[in-house]
Design a protein around this motif. Structure first.
Motif, PDB file in Angstrom:
ATOM      1  N   SER A  47       0.812  -1.220   0.000  1.00 13.76           N
ATOM      2  CA  SER A  47       0.000   0.000   0.000  1.00 13.76           C
ATOM      3  C   SER A  47       0.843   1.267   0.000  1.00 13.76           C
ATOM      4  N   GLY A  48       2.086   1.185   0.466  1.00 12.32           N
ATOM      5  CA  GLY A  48       2.954   2.357   0.488  1.00 12.32           C
ATOM      6  C   GLY A  48       3.743   2.556  -0.792  1.00 12.32           C
ATOM      7  N   HIS A  49       3.533   1.714  -1.799  1.00 13.14           N
ATOM      8  CA  HIS A  49       4.262   1.831  -3.072  1.00 13.14           C
ATOM      9  C   HIS A  49       3.271   1.875  -4.227  1.00 13.14           C
ATOM     10  N   GLN A  50       3.278   2.973  -4.974  1.00 13.31           N
ATOM     11  CA  GLN A  50       2.412   3.135  -6.140  1.00 13.31           C
ATOM     12  C   GLN A  50       0.936   2.891  -5.796  1.00 13.31           C
ATOM     13  N   ASN A  51       0.530   3.412  -4.619  1.00 14.99           N
ATOM     14  CA  ASN A  51      -0.869   3.299  -4.178  1.00 14.99           C
ATOM     15  C   ASN A  51      -1.354   1.852  -4.100  1.00 14.99           C
ATOM     16  N   GLY A  52      -0.442   0.959  -3.783  1.00 13.50           N
ATOM     17  CA  GLY A  52      -0.831  -0.433  -3.601  1.00 13.50           C
ATOM     18  C   GLY A  52      -0.923  -1.238  -4.885  1.00 13.50           C
ATOM     19  N   LYS A  53      -0.464  -0.689  -6.008  1.00  7.84           N
ATOM     20  CA  LYS A  53      -0.528  -1.430  -7.274  1.00  7.84           C
ATOM     21  C   LYS A  53       0.263  -2.726  -7.160  1.00  7.84           C
ATOM     22  N   GLN A  54      -0.330  -3.798  -7.652  1.00  7.03           N
ATOM     23  CA  GLN A  54       0.327  -5.094  -7.616  1.00  7.03           C
ATOM     24  C   GLN A  54       1.125  -5.319  -8.900  1.00  7.03           C
ATOM     25  N   TYR A  55       2.263  -5.986  -8.738  1.00  7.00           N
ATOM     26  CA  TYR A  55       3.141  -6.284  -9.866  1.00  7.00           C
ATOM     27  C   TYR A  55       3.393  -7.783  -9.952  1.00  7.00           C
ATOM     28  N   PRO A  56       3.497  -8.294 -11.215  1.00 10.14           N
ATOM     29  CA  PRO A  56       3.319  -7.604 -12.492  1.00 10.14           C
ATOM     30  C   PRO A  56       1.873  -7.165 -12.694  1.00 10.14           C
ATOM     31  N   THR A  57       1.676  -6.141 -13.491  1.00 10.87           N
ATOM     32  CA  THR A  57       0.334  -5.631 -13.731  1.00 10.87           C
ATOM     33  C   THR A  57      -0.457  -6.624 -14.590  1.00 10.87           C
ATOM     34  N   ALA A  58      -1.753  -6.367 -14.688  1.00  7.12           N
ATOM     35  CA  ALA A  58      -2.612  -7.247 -15.486  1.00  7.12           C
ATOM     36  C   ALA A  58      -2.196  -7.247 -16.949  1.00  7.12           C
ATOM     37  N   ALA A  59      -1.674  -6.106 -17.422  1.00  2.00           N
ATOM     38  CA  ALA A  59      -1.223  -6.036 -18.809  1.00  2.00           C
ATOM     39  C   ALA A  59       0.037  -6.866 -19.030  1.00  2.00           C
ATOM     40  N   GLN A  60       0.850  -7.016 -17.978  1.00  2.00           N
ATOM     41  CA  GLN A  60       2.090  -7.783 -18.097  1.00  2.00           C
ATOM     42  C   GLN A  60       1.866  -9.274 -17.891  1.00  2.00           C
ATOM     43  N   ASP A  61       0.909  -9.633 -17.037  1.00  2.00           N
ATOM     44  CA  ASP A  61       0.596 -11.036 -16.799  1.00  2.00           C
ATOM     45  C   ASP A  61      -0.849 -11.112 -16.322  1.00  2.00           C
ATOM     46  N   ALA A  62      -1.669 -11.834 -17.054  1.00  2.00           N
ATOM     47  CA  ALA A  62      -3.086 -11.950 -16.693  1.00  2.00           C
ATOM     48  C   ALA A  62      -3.295 -12.830 -15.472  1.00  2.00           C
ATOM     49  N   CYS A  63      -2.259 -13.562 -15.059  1.00  2.00           N
ATOM     50  CA  CYS A  63      -2.323 -14.445 -13.886  1.00  2.00           C
ATOM     51  C   CYS A  63      -3.431 -15.491 -14.028  1.00  2.00           C
ATOM     52  N   VAL A  64      -3.599 -15.989 -15.237  1.00  2.00           N
ATOM     53  CA  VAL A  64      -4.551 -17.071 -15.477  1.00  2.00           C
ATOM     54  C   VAL A  64      -3.822 -18.412 -15.409  1.00  2.00           C
ATOM     55  N   LEU A  65      -2.718 -18.522 -16.147  1.00  2.00           N
ATOM     56  CA  LEU A  65      -1.912 -19.735 -16.134  1.00  2.00           C
ATOM     57  C   LEU A  65      -0.683 -19.532 -15.246  1.00  2.00           C
ATOM     58  N   THR A  66       0.019 -20.608 -14.957  1.00  2.00           N
ATOM     59  CA  THR A  66       1.244 -20.531 -14.170  1.00  2.00           C
ATOM     60  C   THR A  66       2.283 -19.703 -14.923  1.00  2.00           C
ATOM     61  N   PRO A  67       2.887 -18.683 -14.284  1.00  2.00           N
ATOM     62  CA  PRO A  67       3.877 -17.850 -14.973  1.00  2.00           C
ATOM     63  C   PRO A  67       5.075 -18.669 -15.451  1.00  2.00           C
ATOM     64  N   PRO A  68       5.752 -18.208 -16.500  1.00  2.00           N
ATOM     65  CA  PRO A  68       6.925 -18.931 -16.993  1.00  2.00           C
ATOM     66  C   PRO A  68       8.107 -18.783 -16.037  1.00  2.00           C
ATOM     67  N   ALA A  69       9.083 -19.670 -16.168  1.00  2.00           N
ATOM     68  CA  ALA A  69      10.260 -19.634 -15.295  1.00  2.00           C
ATOM     69  C   ALA A  69      11.123 -18.405 -15.520  1.00  2.00           C
ATOM     70  N   SER A  70      10.875 -17.692 -16.609  1.00  2.00           N
ATOM     71  CA  SER A  70      11.662 -16.499 -16.920  1.00  2.00           C
ATOM     72  C   SER A  70      11.086 -15.240 -16.297  1.00  2.00           C
ATOM     73  N   ALA A  71       9.883 -15.313 -15.731  1.00  2.00           N
ATOM     74  CA  ALA A  71       9.249 -14.115 -15.168  1.00  2.00           C
ATOM     75  C   ALA A  71       8.240 -14.517 -14.096  1.00  2.00           C
ATOM     76  N   TYR A  72       8.739 -14.756 -12.884  1.00  2.00           N
ATOM     77  CA  TYR A  72       7.835 -15.114 -11.788  1.00  2.00           C
ATOM     78  C   TYR A  72       8.464 -14.676 -10.467  1.00  2.00           C
ATOM     79  N   TRP A  73       7.657 -14.658  -9.412  1.00  2.00           N
ATOM     80  CA  TRP A  73       8.148 -14.317  -8.078  1.00  2.00           C
ATOM     81  C   TRP A  73       8.764 -15.561  -7.447  1.00  2.00           C
ATOM     82  N   SER A  74      10.069 -15.519  -7.202  1.00  2.00           N
ATOM     83  CA  SER A  74      10.725 -16.639  -6.520  1.00  2.00           C
ATOM     84  C   SER A  74      10.870 -16.309  -5.037  1.00  2.00           C
TER      85      SER A  74
END
Length: 298
Positions: free
Chosen positions: A94-121
């Motif tokens: 909430s203290g960063h960019q008004n609580g915006k979650q990353y990656p944004t919906a435009a960057q990842d729709a979060c429908v399928l499992t993210p690829p190994a090249s772009a995910y939160w480890s």
């Protein structure tokens, strides 16, 4: 037959209830960084440098799970439609960019499992540990130890955790005070949190003027020449400064996250719960239907 169906329906009901329970993280009071010590609390750190932000660190309570730690005190997560809320697809504070979650919906729709090249480890450092350990458990199953550090980084990390490792050390993020400092009910201040080690990059220092003032004993023509000779200096200085700022981008700055109220949580897909509830309804309905027909036949 009827008893078997009813038992199956009850089992699925418990499964759906469990899934519903895991979707709602436990609330916790906000904590100042100074409340964490070498033996109590857990330091949560999230690296937003992939999007030009810093590494935020905050203090969480224990015992808890990694998922609850990441969903308290202003933090929130979103899961995926395929895996549910347990798979962390987005993280926001909430203290960063008004609580915006990353990656944004435009960057990842979060429908399928993210690829190994772009995910939160997910990484851990137990009390006193100097190196990071790549998490072998999901956030809902892992229970951080008091005095440890939890770190989330975004990017490419292989399954063994040998590539795409954190760029900061555990010692740069962990709490170094042996006693709790500050009051969780008061605003944060610089004298409450433990000072960062000297090798932590906190951004460039303000540039100090290096040009000496012109001498006043010289005739008027000389000061004019001095000003004209000095004038190109500010024009070249910013370019040097900008290149110096861009260079340390590989070492993110570390910022203590101010305590915040629990954020509104988007737990991601409710598909697992919906499927479980639908199965319960179908089997329960079938059981009732069979029981009625059996009674009529008797």
């Amino acid at each position: 037959m009827t008893r078997r169906l009813l038992r199956a329906g009850a089992a699925l009901g418990l499964t759906a209830a469990f899934l519903g329970a895991t979707a709602a993280p436990a609330a916790a009071d906000p904590q100042l960084m100074g409340r964490c010590t070498t033996t109590s609390g857990v330091v949560l750190a999230v690296d937003f440098s992939h999007w030009g932000g810093p590494i935020y660190r905050s203090c969480g309570t224990t015992p808890t799970t990694g998922y609850e730690l990441l969903n308290q005190g202003g933090w929130s997560t979103t899961g995926t439609g395929h895996d549910g809320p347990a798979f962390i697809c987005r993280i926001g504070y909430s203290g960063h960019q008004n609580g915006k979650q990353y990656p944004t919906a435009a960057q990842d729709a979060c429908v399928l499992t993210p690829p190994a090249s772009a995910y939160w480890s997910y990484w851990h450092a137990d009390p006193g540990a100097k190196d990071w350990s790549y998490s072998q458990l999901g956030a809902m199953l892992y229970k951080p130890k008091p005095g440890s550090v939890d770190l989330w980084i975004f990017g490419a990390t292989n399954a063994e955790g040998t590539e795409g490792r954190p760029r900061v050390t555990a010692d740069q993020l962990r709490a170094h005070n042996t006693r709790p400092q500050g009051d969780a009910g008061k605003p944060d201040s610089t004298d409450k949190a433990s000072p960062l080690p000297p090798d932590v990059d906190t951004g460039p220092a303000p540039e100090q003027p290096t040009t000496k003032p012109p001498k006043t004993t010289s005739p008027e023509p000389k000061p004019k020449k001095t000003k004209s000779s000095v004038s190109p200096s500010p024009a070249t200085s910013p370019s040097k400064t900008s290149s110096a700022v861009a260079a340390p981008r590989s070492t993110p700055s570390v910022v203590d996250a101010a305590p915040a109220a629990d954020a509104k949580h988007d737990t991601g897909s409710i598909t697992p719960v919906v499927i479980g509830a639908a199965l319960v309804a179908l089997i329960g309905g079938a059981a009732v239907f069979v029981a009625r027909r059996r009674r009529r036949a008797e």
